[in-house]
Design a protein around this motif. Structure first.
Motif, PDB file in Angstrom:
ATOM      1  N   TYR A 151       0.851  -1.185   0.000  1.00 53.18           N
ATOM      2  CA  TYR A 151       0.000   0.000   0.000  1.00 53.18           C
ATOM      3  C   TYR A 151       0.893   1.244   0.000  1.00 53.18           C
ATOM      4  O   TYR A 151       1.734   1.398   0.893  1.00 53.18           O
ATOM      5  CB  TYR A 151      -0.900   0.027   1.232  1.00 53.18           C
ATOM      6  N   THR A 152       0.688   2.098  -0.974  1.00 49.93           N
ATOM      7  CA  THR A 152       1.480   3.323  -1.049  1.00 49.93           C
ATOM      8  C   THR A 152       1.006   4.313   0.017  1.00 49.93           C
ATOM      9  O   THR A 152      -0.194   4.563   0.168  1.00 49.93           O
ATOM     10  CB  THR A 152       1.361   3.967  -2.436  1.00 49.93           C
ATOM     11  N   VAL A 153       1.953   4.872   0.738  1.00 48.33           N
ATOM     12  CA  VAL A 153       1.688   5.914   1.732  1.00 48.33           C
ATOM     13  C   VAL A 153       2.344   7.196   1.228  1.00 48.33           C
ATOM     14  O   VAL A 153       3.555   7.236   0.996  1.00 48.33           O
ATOM     15  CB  VAL A 153       2.260   5.535   3.108  1.00 48.33           C
ATOM     16  N   THR A 154       1.543   8.239   1.048  1.00 47.27           N
ATOM     17  CA  THR A 154       2.050   9.529   0.581  1.00 47.27           C
ATOM     18  C   THR A 154       1.880  10.550   1.690  1.00 47.27           C
ATOM     19  O   THR A 154       0.765  10.746   2.189  1.00 47.27           O
ATOM     20  CB  THR A 154       1.298  10.000  -0.677  1.00 47.27           C
ATOM     21  N   ILE A 155       2.967  11.179   2.080  1.00 55.31           N
ATOM     22  CA  ILE A 155       2.936  12.183   3.147  1.00 55.31           C
ATOM     23  C   ILE A 155       2.995  13.566   2.517  1.00 55.31           C
ATOM     24  O   ILE A 155       3.982  13.941   1.878  1.00 55.31           O
ATOM     25  CB  ILE A 155       4.111  12.001   4.123  1.00 55.31           C
ATOM     26  N   GLY A 156       1.916  14.336   2.670  1.00 56.65           N
ATOM     27  CA  GLY A 156       1.836  15.660   2.077  1.00 56.65           C
ATOM     28  C   GLY A 156       2.689  16.672   2.810  1.00 56.65           C
ATOM     29  O   GLY A 156       2.739  16.695   4.043  1.00 56.65           O
ATOM     30  N   ALA A 157       3.338  17.528   2.044  1.00 62.42           N
ATOM     31  CA  ALA A 157       4.179  18.587   2.613  1.00 62.42           C
ATOM     32  C   ALA A 157       3.344  19.817   2.950  1.00 62.42           C
ATOM     33  O   ALA A 157       2.265  20.040   2.387  1.00 62.42           O
ATOM     34  CB  ALA A 157       5.273  18.969   1.619  1.00 62.42           C
ATOM     35  N   GLY A 158       3.853  20.619   3.872  1.00 62.71           N
ATOM     36  CA  GLY A 158       3.236  21.907   4.138  1.00 62.71           C
ATOM     37  C   GLY A 158       3.423  22.859   2.964  1.00 62.71           C
ATOM     38  O   GLY A 158       4.334  22.698   2.146  1.00 62.71           O
ATOM     39  N   GLY A 159       2.545  23.834   2.853  1.00 64.01           N
ATOM     40  CA  GLY A 159       2.634  24.806   1.774  1.00 64.01           C
ATOM     41  C   GLY A 159       3.897  25.648   1.865  1.00 64.01           C
ATOM     42  O   GLY A 159       4.346  26.000   2.961  1.00 64.01           O
ATOM     43  N   ALA A 160       4.475  25.969   0.716  1.00 63.76           N
ATOM     44  CA  ALA A 160       5.664  26.828   0.689  1.00 63.76           C
ATOM     45  C   ALA A 160       5.332  28.215   1.218  1.00 63.76           C
ATOM     46  O   ALA A 160       4.206  28.711   1.080  1.00 63.76           O
ATOM     47  CB  ALA A 160       6.200  26.917  -0.736  1.00 63.76           C
ATOM     48  N   ALA A 161       6.314  28.858   1.827  1.00 65.57           N
ATOM     49  CA  ALA A 161       6.113  30.203   2.371  1.00 65.57           C
ATOM     50  C   ALA A 161       5.711  31.177   1.269  1.00 65.57           C
ATOM     51  O   ALA A 161       6.203  31.105   0.138  1.00 65.57           O
ATOM     52  CB  ALA A 161       7.387  30.686   3.052  1.00 65.57           C
ATOM     53  N   SER A 162       4.795  32.091   1.581  1.00 61.01           N
ATOM     54  CA  SER A 162       4.404  33.114   0.621  1.00 61.01           C
ATOM     55  C   SER A 162       5.506  34.164   0.516  1.00 61.01           C
ATOM     56  O   SER A 162       6.313  34.345   1.425  1.00 61.01           O
ATOM     57  CB  SER A 162       3.089  33.774   1.032  1.00 61.01           C
ATOM     58  N   THR A 163       5.535  34.852  -0.609  1.00 61.20           N
ATOM     59  CA  THR A 163       6.540  35.886  -0.838  1.00 61.20           C
ATOM     60  C   THR A 163       5.859  37.200  -1.164  1.00 61.20           C
ATOM     61  O   THR A 163       4.737  37.220  -1.681  1.00 61.20           O
ATOM     62  CB  THR A 163       7.483  35.502  -1.991  1.00 61.20           C
ATOM     63  N   GLY A 164       6.544  38.294  -0.870  1.00 62.42           N
ATOM     64  CA  GLY A 164       5.980  39.609  -1.156  1.00 62.42           C
ATOM     65  C   GLY A 164       4.697  39.812  -0.374  1.00 62.42           C
ATOM     66  O   GLY A 164       4.684  39.763   0.854  1.00 62.42           O
ATOM     67  N   SER A 165       3.600  40.030  -1.088  1.00 65.14           N
ATOM     68  CA  SER A 165       2.291  40.159  -0.443  1.00 65.14           C
ATOM     69  C   SER A 165       1.336  39.121  -1.006  1.00 65.14           C
ATOM     70  O   SER A 165       0.142  39.355  -1.137  1.00 65.14           O
ATOM     71  CB  SER A 165       1.731  41.571  -0.651  1.00 65.14           C
ATOM     72  N   SER A 166       1.864  37.940  -1.314  1.00 67.69           N
ATOM     73  CA  SER A 166       1.053  36.915  -1.963  1.00 67.69           C
ATOM     74  C   SER A 166       0.273  36.083  -0.950  1.00 67.69           C
ATOM     75  O   SER A 166       0.621  36.000   0.228  1.00 67.69           O
ATOM     76  CB  SER A 166       1.947  35.995  -2.799  1.00 67.69           C
ATOM     77  N   VAL A 167      -0.796  35.479  -1.457  1.00 67.66           N
ATOM     78  CA  VAL A 167      -1.606  34.566  -0.658  1.00 67.66           C
ATOM     79  C   VAL A 167      -0.764  33.351  -0.277  1.00 67.66           C
ATOM     80  O   VAL A 167       0.112  32.918  -1.035  1.00 67.66           O
ATOM     81  CB  VAL A 167      -2.850  34.136  -1.464  1.00 67.66           C
ATOM     82  N   GLY A 168      -1.024  32.776   0.899  1.00 67.50           N
ATOM     83  CA  GLY A 168      -0.316  31.572   1.304  1.00 67.50           C
ATOM     84  C   GLY A 168      -0.598  30.400   0.384  1.00 67.50           C
ATOM     85  O   GLY A 168      -1.625  30.355  -0.310  1.00 67.50           O
ATOM     86  N   ASN A 169       0.310  29.458   0.372  1.00 66.19           N
ATOM     87  CA  ASN A 169       0.183  28.288  -0.491  1.00 66.19           C
ATOM     88  C   ASN A 169      -0.466  27.118   0.236  1.00 66.19           C
ATOM     89  O   ASN A 169      -0.265  26.919   1.435  1.00 66.19           O
ATOM     90  CB  ASN A 169       1.567  27.864  -0.993  1.00 66.19           C
ATOM     91  N   ASP A 170      -1.236  26.344  -0.511  1.00 70.67           N
ATOM     92  CA  ASP A 170      -1.915  25.185   0.065  1.00 70.67           C
ATOM     93  C   ASP A 170      -0.921  24.088   0.423  1.00 70.67           C
ATOM     94  O   ASP A 170       0.110  23.911  -0.244  1.00 70.67           O
ATOM     95  CB  ASP A 170      -2.916  24.599  -0.936  1.00 70.67           C
ATOM     96  N   GLY A 171      -1.237  23.319   1.464  1.00 66.46           N
ATOM     97  CA  GLY A 171      -0.518  22.091   1.731  1.00 66.46           C
ATOM     98  C   GLY A 171      -0.932  21.019   0.733  1.00 66.46           C
ATOM     99  O   GLY A 171      -1.910  21.171  -0.005  1.00 66.46           O
ATOM    100  N   THR A 172      -0.206  19.929   0.706  1.00 63.11           N
ATOM    101  CA  THR A 172      -0.522  18.842  -0.221  1.00 63.11           C
ATOM    102  C   THR A 172      -1.155  17.663   0.506  1.00 63.11           C
ATOM    103  O   THR A 172      -1.028  17.514   1.723  1.00 63.11           O
ATOM    104  CB  THR A 172       0.728  18.387  -0.996  1.00 63.11           C
TER     105      THR A 172
END
Length: 210
Positions: A69-90
Protein backbone atom coordinates in the motif's frame (compact mmCIF):
# COMPACT_ATOMS: atom_id res chain seq x y z
CA UNK A 1 2.94 -8.51 10.92
CA UNK A 2 3.82 -5.89 8.31
CA UNK A 3 6.70 -3.76 7.06
CA UNK A 4 6.97 -0.05 6.41
CA UNK A 5 7.58 3.18 8.28
CA UNK A 6 9.07 3.32 11.78
CA UNK A 7 7.78 0.41 13.86
CA UNK A 8 7.03 0.74 17.57
CA UNK A 9 4.71 -1.09 19.94
CA UNK A 10 1.92 0.14 22.21
CA UNK A 11 0.32 -2.59 24.30
CA UNK A 12 -0.87 -5.26 21.87
CA UNK A 13 -0.55 -2.94 18.87
CA UNK A 14 2.29 -2.57 16.40
CA UNK A 15 2.48 1.04 15.19
CA UNK A 16 3.85 2.03 11.78
CA UNK A 17 4.66 5.75 11.64
CA UNK A 18 5.35 7.43 8.29
CA UNK A 19 6.88 10.93 8.31
CA UNK A 20 7.98 10.56 4.70
CA UNK A 21 6.30 8.72 1.84
CA UNK A 22 6.80 4.96 1.66
CA UNK A 23 5.05 1.59 1.44
CA UNK A 24 3.07 -0.37 4.01
CA UNK A 25 3.07 -4.13 3.30
CA UNK A 26 1.14 -6.62 5.48
CA UNK A 27 2.10 -10.29 5.19
CA UNK A 28 -1.53 -11.43 5.28
CA UNK A 29 -5.13 -10.21 5.64
CA UNK A 30 -6.23 -8.24 8.68
CA UNK A 31 -7.47 -4.86 9.84
CA UNK A 32 -5.68 -1.65 10.77
CA UNK A 33 -6.53 1.56 12.55
CA UNK A 34 -5.26 4.67 10.78
CA UNK A 35 -4.60 8.37 11.20
CA UNK A 36 -3.85 10.32 8.03
CA UNK A 37 -2.94 14.03 8.31
CA UNK A 38 -2.24 16.23 5.28
CA UNK A 39 0.22 19.10 4.98
CA UNK A 40 -0.92 22.45 6.37
CA UNK A 41 -1.27 25.63 4.33
CA UNK A 42 1.20 28.47 4.73
CA UNK A 43 0.18 31.86 6.08
CA UNK A 44 -0.16 34.88 3.83
CA UNK A 45 2.09 37.94 3.91
CA UNK A 46 1.71 41.27 5.78
CA UNK A 47 -1.75 41.83 7.36
CA UNK A 48 -2.40 38.21 6.56
CA UNK A 49 -4.47 35.19 7.46
CA UNK A 50 -3.04 32.06 9.05
CA UNK A 51 -2.77 28.84 7.08
CA UNK A 52 -5.40 26.16 7.47
CA UNK A 53 -4.55 22.80 9.00
CA UNK A 54 -4.16 19.78 6.80
CA UNK A 55 -7.10 17.39 6.72
CA UNK A 56 -7.37 14.89 9.60
CA UNK A 57 -8.91 11.46 8.99
CA UNK A 58 -8.93 8.56 11.43
CA UNK A 59 -10.91 5.34 11.86
CA UNK A 60 -10.60 1.74 13.01
CA UNK A 61 -11.05 -1.58 11.27
CA UNK A 62 -9.81 -0.86 7.73
CA UNK A 63 -9.34 -4.19 5.94
CA UNK A 64 -5.96 -4.88 4.34
CA UNK A 65 -4.50 -7.84 2.46
CA UNK A 66 -1.01 -9.10 1.64
CA UNK A 67 -0.01 -6.38 -0.82
CA UNK A 68 1.97 -3.15 -0.91
CA UNK A 69 0.00 0.00 0.00
CA UNK A 70 1.48 3.32 -1.05
CA UNK A 71 1.69 5.91 1.73
CA UNK A 72 2.05 9.53 0.58
CA UNK A 73 2.94 12.18 3.15
CA UNK A 74 1.84 15.66 2.08
CA UNK A 75 4.18 18.59 2.61
CA UNK A 76 3.24 21.91 4.14
CA UNK A 77 2.63 24.81 1.77
CA UNK A 78 5.66 26.83 0.69
CA UNK A 79 6.11 30.20 2.37
CA UNK A 80 4.40 33.11 0.62
CA UNK A 81 6.54 35.89 -0.84
CA UNK A 82 5.98 39.61 -1.16
CA UNK A 83 2.29 40.16 -0.44
CA UNK A 84 1.05 36.92 -1.96
CA UNK A 85 -1.61 34.57 -0.66
CA UNK A 86 -0.32 31.57 1.30
CA UNK A 87 0.18 28.29 -0.49
CA UNK A 88 -1.91 25.19 0.06
CA UNK A 89 -0.52 22.09 1.73
CA UNK A 90 -0.52 18.84 -0.22
CA UNK A 91 -2.64 15.75 0.30
CA UNK A 92 -1.66 12.69 2.33
CA UNK A 93 -2.93 9.25 1.30
CA UNK A 94 -3.02 5.68 2.56
CA UNK A 95 -4.88 2.93 0.69
CA UNK A 96 -8.27 4.47 -0.23
CA UNK A 97 -7.95 7.23 2.38
CA UNK A 98 -7.09 10.78 1.29
CA UNK A 99 -6.69 13.79 3.60
CA UNK A 100 -6.81 17.15 1.82
CA UNK A 101 -4.04 19.73 2.25
CA UNK A 102 -4.81 22.87 4.23
CA UNK A 103 -5.67 26.14 2.52
CA UNK A 104 -3.25 29.06 2.35
CA UNK A 105 -3.99 32.22 4.31
CA UNK A 106 -5.15 35.45 2.68
CA UNK A 107 -2.59 38.19 2.08
CA UNK A 108 -2.27 41.98 2.19
CA UNK A 109 -5.42 43.80 1.13
CA UNK A 110 -8.82 42.16 0.93
CA UNK A 111 -7.93 38.70 -0.29
CA UNK A 112 -9.69 35.56 0.83
CA UNK A 113 -8.22 32.52 2.52
CA UNK A 114 -8.00 29.42 0.39
CA UNK A 115 -10.16 26.36 1.00
CA UNK A 116 -8.73 22.97 1.94
CA UNK A 117 -8.78 20.30 4.64
CA UNK A 118 -9.15 23.36 6.87
CA UNK A 119 -9.49 26.85 5.40
CA UNK A 120 -7.01 29.69 5.54
CA UNK A 121 -7.84 32.89 7.40
CA UNK A 122 -8.99 35.98 5.50
CA UNK A 123 -7.85 39.60 5.49
CA UNK A 124 -10.05 42.68 5.69
CA UNK A 125 -13.14 42.17 3.49
CA UNK A 126 -12.00 38.80 2.11
CA UNK A 127 -13.78 35.53 2.82
CA UNK A 128 -12.34 32.82 5.04
CA UNK A 129 -11.41 29.58 3.31
CA UNK A 130 -13.81 26.65 3.56
CA UNK A 131 -13.21 23.21 5.08
CA UNK A 132 -13.08 23.82 8.80
CA UNK A 133 -13.31 27.53 8.17
CA UNK A 134 -10.62 30.08 8.81
CA UNK A 135 -11.34 33.28 10.69
CA UNK A 136 -12.48 36.58 9.24
CA UNK A 137 -9.99 39.40 8.84
CA UNK A 138 -10.17 43.10 9.62
CA UNK A 139 -8.27 46.32 9.04
CA UNK A 140 -4.53 45.52 9.25
CA UNK A 141 -5.10 42.07 10.71
CA UNK A 142 -5.79 38.56 9.48
CA UNK A 143 -7.97 35.77 10.77
CA UNK A 144 -6.61 32.51 12.11
CA UNK A 145 -6.56 29.36 10.00
CA UNK A 146 -9.05 26.61 10.71
CA UNK A 147 -8.03 23.57 12.76
CA UNK A 148 -9.30 20.00 12.77
CA UNK A 149 -11.57 20.59 15.78
CA UNK A 150 -12.75 24.18 15.39
CA UNK A 151 -12.63 27.24 13.17
CA UNK A 152 -10.05 30.00 13.23
CA UNK A 153 -11.02 33.16 15.05
CA UNK A 154 -11.15 36.84 14.26
CA UNK A 155 -10.02 39.63 16.59
CA UNK A 156 -10.66 43.36 16.70
CA UNK A 157 -7.25 44.09 18.21
CA UNK A 158 -4.73 41.61 16.78
CA UNK A 159 -4.33 38.64 14.47
CA UNK A 160 -6.90 35.91 15.00
CA UNK A 161 -5.99 32.63 16.67
CA UNK A 162 -5.69 29.38 14.77
CA UNK A 163 -8.28 26.67 15.31
CA UNK A 164 -7.45 23.80 17.66
CA UNK A 165 -6.36 20.45 16.32
CA UNK A 166 -7.80 17.09 17.32
CA UNK A 167 -6.31 14.72 19.89
CA UNK A 168 -5.36 11.15 19.04
CA UNK A 169 -3.50 8.46 20.97
CA UNK A 170 -3.12 6.12 17.99
CA UNK A 171 0.62 5.64 18.67
CA UNK A 172 0.13 5.21 22.43
CA UNK A 173 0.67 8.87 23.37
CA UNK A 174 -2.09 11.48 23.28
CA UNK A 175 -1.14 14.33 20.94
CA UNK A 176 -2.93 17.12 19.13
CA UNK A 177 -2.75 17.02 15.33
CA UNK A 178 -3.77 19.50 12.62
CA UNK A 179 -3.89 22.92 14.30
CA UNK A 180 -4.47 26.11 12.31
CA UNK A 181 -1.96 28.96 12.01
CA UNK A 182 -2.37 32.31 13.74
CA UNK A 183 -3.22 35.46 11.79
CA UNK A 184 -0.85 38.41 11.42
CA UNK A 185 -1.02 42.14 11.99
CA UNK A 186 0.70 44.76 9.86
CA UNK A 187 2.63 47.03 10.27
CA UNK A 188 2.57 46.56 14.05
CA UNK A 189 0.70 44.74 16.78
CA UNK A 190 0.44 41.18 18.02
CA UNK A 191 -0.06 38.12 15.88
CA UNK A 192 -2.54 35.42 16.82
CA UNK A 193 -1.48 32.17 18.41
CA UNK A 194 -1.36 28.89 16.52
CA UNK A 195 -3.86 26.19 17.38
CA UNK A 196 -2.74 23.16 19.39
CA UNK A 197 -1.43 20.51 17.03
CA UNK A 198 1.18 22.27 14.95
CA UNK A 199 -0.19 25.67 13.95
CA UNK A 200 2.46 28.38 13.92
CA UNK A 201 1.81 31.77 15.51
CA UNK A 202 1.30 34.90 13.42
CA UNK A 203 3.68 37.86 13.52
CA UNK A 204 3.73 41.50 12.48
CA UNK A 205 4.83 40.36 9.03
CA UNK A 206 3.11 37.10 8.09
CA UNK A 207 0.48 34.60 9.12
CA UNK A 208 1.57 31.32 10.66
CA UNK A 209 1.41 28.00 8.85
CA UNK A 210 -1.14 25.30 9.64
Amino acid sequence: DATGGTKTTSGSYTVHTFLTSGTFTPNGPGTVDYLVVAGGGSGGAQNAGGGGAGGFRTATGLSVTAQAYTVTIGAGGAASTGSSVGNDGTNSTFSTITSIGGGGGGSDGSTSGRSGGSGGGATQSGTAGAGTAGGAGGSNRGGGGGGATNVGTASSTKGGNGGTGTQSSIDGTNYYYAGGGGGATYPNGNGGTGGAGGGGGGTTAAGGGG
